[in-house]
Design a protein around this motif. Structure first.
Motif, short mmCIF file in Angstrom:
data_model
loop_
_atom_site.label_atom_id
_atom_site.label_comp_id
_atom_site.label_asym_id
_atom_site.label_seq_id
_atom_site.Cartn_x
_atom_site.Cartn_y
_atom_site.Cartn_z
N SER A 1 0.83 -1.21 0.00
CA SER A 1 0.00 0.00 0.00
C SER A 1 0.86 1.26 0.00
CB SER A 1 -0.95 -0.01 1.19
OG SER A 1 -0.22 -0.01 2.40
N SER A 2 2.03 1.24 0.61
CA SER A 2 2.89 2.44 0.63
C SER A 2 3.45 2.72 -0.78
CB SER A 2 4.03 2.28 1.64
OG SER A 2 4.87 1.21 1.27
N LYS A 3 3.79 1.67 -1.52
CA LYS A 3 4.26 1.86 -2.89
C LYS A 3 3.13 2.40 -3.77
CE LYS A 3 8.05 -1.41 -3.14
NZ LYS A 3 8.59 -2.58 -3.84
N MET A 4 1.92 1.93 -3.55
CA MET A 4 0.78 2.38 -4.34
C MET A 4 0.50 3.87 -4.05
SD MET A 4 -3.04 0.84 -4.65
CE MET A 4 -2.52 -0.64 -5.49
N VAL A 5 0.58 4.27 -2.81
CA VAL A 5 0.35 5.67 -2.43
C VAL A 5 1.43 6.55 -3.07
CG1 VAL A 5 0.38 7.29 -0.48
CG2 VAL A 5 -0.88 5.15 -0.30
N LEU A 6 2.69 6.13 -3.03
CA LEU A 6 3.78 6.89 -3.64
C LEU A 6 3.58 7.00 -5.15
CD1 LEU A 6 6.95 5.67 -1.70
CD2 LEU A 6 5.88 7.91 -1.61
N ARG A 7 3.13 5.94 -5.77
CA ARG A 7 2.90 5.95 -7.22
C ARG A 7 1.76 6.92 -7.59
NH1 ARG A 7 5.12 2.59 -10.58
NH2 ARG A 7 4.30 2.34 -12.67
N ILE A 8 0.69 6.92 -6.80
CA ILE A 8 -0.42 7.84 -7.02
C ILE A 8 0.04 9.28 -6.81
CG2 ILE A 8 -2.67 8.61 -6.13
CD1 ILE A 8 -3.28 5.62 -5.62
N LEU A 9 0.82 9.53 -5.77
CA LEU A 9 1.35 10.86 -5.47
C LEU A 9 2.26 11.33 -6.61
CD1 LEU A 9 1.54 13.18 -3.43
CD2 LEU A 9 3.47 11.99 -2.40
N TYR A 10 3.12 10.46 -7.07
CA TYR A 10 4.01 10.79 -8.19
C TYR A 10 3.20 11.14 -9.44
CZ TYR A 10 7.45 10.09 -11.90
OH TYR A 10 8.24 10.25 -13.00
N THR A 11 2.17 10.38 -9.76
CA THR A 11 1.31 10.64 -10.91
C THR A 11 0.61 11.98 -10.78
OG1 THR A 11 1.00 8.25 -11.19
CG2 THR A 11 -0.57 9.70 -12.30
N CYS A 12 0.13 12.29 -9.58
CA CYS A 12 -0.54 13.58 -9.34
C CYS A 12 0.42 14.74 -9.52
CB CYS A 12 -1.16 13.60 -7.95
SG CYS A 12 -2.59 12.54 -7.77
N ILE A 13 1.64 14.60 -9.05
CA ILE A 13 2.64 15.68 -9.18
C ILE A 13 2.98 15.88 -10.66
CG2 ILE A 13 5.04 16.30 -8.71
CD1 ILE A 13 4.65 15.05 -5.92
N ILE A 14 3.17 14.83 -11.40
CA ILE A 14 3.46 14.92 -12.84
C ILE A 14 2.30 15.60 -13.56
CG2 ILE A 14 3.83 13.60 -14.96
CD1 ILE A 14 6.28 13.74 -13.15
N ALA A 15 1.08 15.21 -13.24
CA ALA A 15 -0.10 15.82 -13.87
C ALA A 15 -0.19 17.30 -13.53
CB ALA A 15 -1.37 15.09 -13.42
N LEU A 16 0.08 17.67 -12.29
CA LEU A 16 0.06 19.07 -11.87
C LEU A 16 1.12 19.88 -12.62
CD1 LEU A 16 -1.08 21.27 -10.01
CD2 LEU A 16 0.62 20.57 -8.32
N LEU A 17 2.32 19.33 -12.75
CA LEU A 17 3.39 20.02 -13.50
C LEU A 17 2.99 20.20 -14.95
CD1 LEU A 17 6.64 18.42 -12.04
CD2 LEU A 17 5.86 20.78 -11.80
N PHE A 18 2.38 19.18 -15.54
CA PHE A 18 1.93 19.26 -16.92
C PHE A 18 0.90 20.37 -17.10
CE2 PHE A 18 -0.81 17.80 -20.45
CZ PHE A 18 0.14 17.79 -21.45
N VAL A 19 -0.06 20.46 -16.18
CA VAL A 19 -1.09 21.49 -16.24
C VAL A 19 -0.45 22.88 -16.08
CG1 VAL A 19 -3.09 22.46 -15.00
CG2 VAL A 19 -3.00 20.01 -15.52
N LEU A 20 0.49 23.03 -15.17
CA LEU A 20 1.17 24.31 -14.97
C LEU A 20 1.96 24.74 -16.21
CD1 LEU A 20 2.41 24.03 -11.28
CD2 LEU A 20 0.59 25.49 -12.17
N ILE A 21 2.61 23.79 -16.86
CA ILE A 21 3.37 24.10 -18.08
C ILE A 21 2.41 24.54 -19.18
CG2 ILE A 21 4.74 23.07 -19.94
CD1 ILE A 21 6.17 21.43 -17.72
N ILE A 22 1.32 23.82 -19.35
CA ILE A 22 0.32 24.20 -20.37
C ILE A 22 -0.24 25.58 -20.06
CG2 ILE A 22 -1.96 23.64 -21.33
CD1 ILE A 22 0.25 21.82 -22.34
#
Length: 129
Positions: free
Chosen positions: A3-24
């Motif tokens: 579950s800790s790896k899954m939470v980190l993976r979800i957090l990483y995906t959210c951060i990447i998505a947020l960076l993508f939105v900020l760049i756009i």
């Protein structure tokens, strides 16, 4: 997968998505600003509608475009000195402004003012002869 790896993976995906939105968002804002500046360079309206107000402007020999632009802005002939410099550099009147005393109007565009300041008057021609 723990579950800790899954939470980190979800957090990483959210951060990447947020960076993508900020760049756009940044690219869109920059594009709008560039379009707006380009539009103003090519289509800047005069300060007033005709007949406007006449203003005496003295252009000294060797004056820089920015100094000239600031002078015109202070006298209420243009809205932005930096925009005037760009308009001047992109026009046929770049480096052709002549020293002298000119009567300009707030109903003239920057291009019209540059045209007037780039021609030597008959009075100035006779003074140099």
């Amino acid at each position: 997968m723990s579950s800790s790896k899954m939470v980190l993976r979800i957090l990483y995906t959210c951060i990447i998505a947020l960076l993508f939105v900020l760049i756009i968002f940044g690219v869109v804002r920059l594009s709008v600003a560039a379009y707006s500046m380009g539009y103003r360079i090519l289509t800047e309206e005069p300060m007033d509608k005709a007949p406007g107000r006449d203003v005496i402007v003295e252009v000294e020999k060797g004056v820089s475009p920015l100094t000239l632009g600031k002078n015109l802005e202070e006298k209420g002939l243009i809205r932005n000195a930096y925009l005037f410099v760009i308009q001047m550099k992109l026009s046929a009147y770049a480096n052709k402004v002549q020293p002298g005393v000119y009567t300009l109007s707030t109903s003239q565009t920057a291009r019209e003012m540059l045209q007037i300041m780039s021609t030597v008057s008959e009075k100035d021609k006779k003074a140099t002869e």
